[in-house]
Design an enzyme around this catalytic site. Structure first.
Site, PDB file in Angstrom:
ATOM      1  N   GLY A   1     -74.605  85.984  41.078  1.00  0.00           N
ATOM      2  CA  GLY A   1     -74.402  87.495  41.600  1.00  0.00           C
ATOM      3  C   GLY A   1     -75.266  88.280  40.854  1.00  0.00           C
ATOM      4  O   GLY A   1     -74.853  89.379  41.158  1.00  0.00           O
TER       5      GLY A   1
ATOM      6  N   LYS B   1     -71.957  90.686  32.951  1.00  0.00           N
ATOM      7  CA  LYS B   1     -72.888  91.777  32.281  1.00  0.00           C
ATOM      8  C   LYS B   1     -73.324  92.538  33.524  1.00  0.00           C
ATOM      9  O   LYS B   1     -73.256  91.888  34.584  1.00  0.00           O
ATOM     10  CB  LYS B   1     -73.760  91.321  31.283  1.00  0.00           C
ATOM     11  CG  LYS B   1     -74.867  90.087  32.020  1.00  0.00           C
ATOM     12  CD  LYS B   1     -75.988  91.131  32.778  1.00  0.00           C
ATOM     13  CE  LYS B   1     -76.697  90.290  33.553  1.00  0.00           C
ATOM     14  NZ  LYS B   1     -77.628  90.910  34.534  1.00  0.00           N
TER      15      LYS B   1
ATOM     16  N   ASP C   1     -80.092  85.806  29.161  1.00  0.00           N
ATOM     17  CA  ASP C   1     -78.649  86.405  29.191  1.00  0.00           C
ATOM     18  C   ASP C   1     -77.846  85.860  28.006  1.00  0.00           C
ATOM     19  O   ASP C   1     -76.486  86.691  27.891  1.00  0.00           O
ATOM     20  CB  ASP C   1     -78.024  86.649  30.558  1.00  0.00           C
ATOM     21  CG  ASP C   1     -78.933  87.311  31.529  1.00  0.00           C
ATOM     22  OD1 ASP C   1     -79.622  88.379  31.150  1.00  0.00           O
ATOM     23  OD2 ASP C   1     -78.582  87.081  32.817  1.00  0.00           O
TER      24      ASP C   1
ATOM     25  N   SER D   1     -74.341  82.353  32.515  1.00  0.00           N
ATOM     26  CA  SER D   1     -74.555  82.602  30.884  1.00  0.00           C
ATOM     27  C   SER D   1     -73.242  82.785  30.463  1.00  0.00           C
ATOM     28  O   SER D   1     -73.098  82.232  28.961  1.00  0.00           O
ATOM     29  CB  SER D   1     -75.299  83.670  30.773  1.00  0.00           C
ATOM     30  OG  SER D   1     -76.480  83.766  31.507  1.00  0.00           O
TER      31      SER D   1
END
Ligand code: C5P
Length: 315
Positions: free
Chosen positions: A112, A16, A151, A118
């Site tokens: 990152g 994401k 997330d 997640s």
């Protein structure tokens, strides 16, 4: 027809990025209220589960990492990876221990700001659910996902979605103008990750006056619906960019290089250090990526939105 036992299930989960991320003052539980717009992009981890595990180690985890992924940074020992906790919580929900051998095929950079951990947790929930024929209702999976991390519910849903609460309360944008648009991103990960709690803590230091409540302004949804990359470029925003750049001043150069290479706009993704650059088209993204390659170790091109966590193989 006799049904054969399942031999393996492979589930794919996307990375994401946050197109908009407003962060408020820390809540009593330590988490920060967020007003965010998530987008799932075409950079994936695959999780494959097979019957396996043992009495002492119910979930045996192995890793296969893409060249651009820092494999050593992925914790694999029992109890250390979010996939172990995903298996525990799903098992507890069904009152049983879930055993499996689990392979993470990793292409999402570690630590990152792309929600790679997640994604693995979300993929593990779906993969174990199928392997063990649990038929967990979607709402229960989303509730378990929220417990795993802020997330994780979005990793299950994918697409483009608004996130509030600590990020776990997700509402997909169903307007076809938003859901059916395609955006082109150049993604520049960094060898060295950034710790999310550290970036949030630094945000608190830099912004002691942060609001208690934050929202996503209407102009972000309007920009998404315009399907015009120059309009979206103008509204991209990330409150965590300031602390991320303060902790990692080298990222300023990455953002400048991307914009000098012709990207419409560059921002830090989530808590960083990955930088993402919005481009006008596929050709434009490939051109920007080619210009960045001599100065950046890894440069990827991805589109968004893409589907959330989904099964890709079942044998
Ligand atoms: O929810 P998750 O476990 O992914 O969060 C990791 C860490 O990031 C939290 O422990 C917290 O330090 C920070 N965080 C936060 N506010 C949020 C989300 C995450 O402070 N809304």
């Amino acid at each position: 027809m006799t049904s054969q036992p399942v031999r393996s299930v492979t589930v794919r989960a996307p990375a994401k990025i946050n197109l908009y991320l407003a962060v408020g003052a820390p809540r009593p539980d330590g988490f920060h209220p967020l007003g965010t717009v998530y987008q799932a992009i075409g950079l994936y981890d695959d999780v494959t589960v097979r019957p396996g595990g043992s009495g002492t180690v119910p979930l045996r985890v192995t890793l296969d990492a893409a060249d651009h992924v820092e494999a050593d940074a992925v914790p694999l020992a029992p109890g250390t990876n979010l996939v172990h906790r995903a298996a525990q919580l799903l098992g507890a929900h069904h009152g049983r221990t879930l055993r499996a051998d689990l392979l993470i095929d990793k292409a999402i950079p570690v630590a990152g700001g792309l929600a790679g951990g997640s994604a693995d947790a979300a993929a593990t929930l779906v993969a174990l659910d199928r392997l063990h024929d649990l038929e967990t209702p979607d709402d229960d999976l989303l509730a378990i996902a929220a417990e795993l991390g802020s997330d994780v519910p979005f990793s299950l849903l994918g697409g483009t979605a608004a996130g509030v609460g600590r990020g776990e309360l997700v509402t997909p944008y169903v307007d076809p103008a938003i859901a059916e648009a395609t955006w082109w991103w150049v993604v520049v990960p960094s060898r060295e990750g950034l710790s999310t709690p550290r970036v949030f803590a630094h945000y608190d230091r830099l912004r002691p006056d942060a609001a208690e409540e934050v929202v996503v302004p209407d102009r972000v949804m309007a920009a998404l619906a315009s399907q015009d990359p120059t309009v979206l470029a103008a509204v991209l925003h990330n409150d965590l960019q300031l602390p991320a750049l303060d902790l990692r001043p080298d990222l300023v150069g990455v953002l400048e290089a991307g914009e000098e290479a012709g990207a419409l706009r560059g921002i830090v993704s989530g808590s960083g250090p990955t930088c993402v650059f919005l481009c006008a088209s596929g050709d434009h993204a490939r051109e920007v990526a080619d210009r960045l390659r001599p100065s950046c170790e890894v440069v990827l091109v991805a589109t968004g939105p893409v589907a959330g966590t989904h099964r890709v193989e079942y044998v």
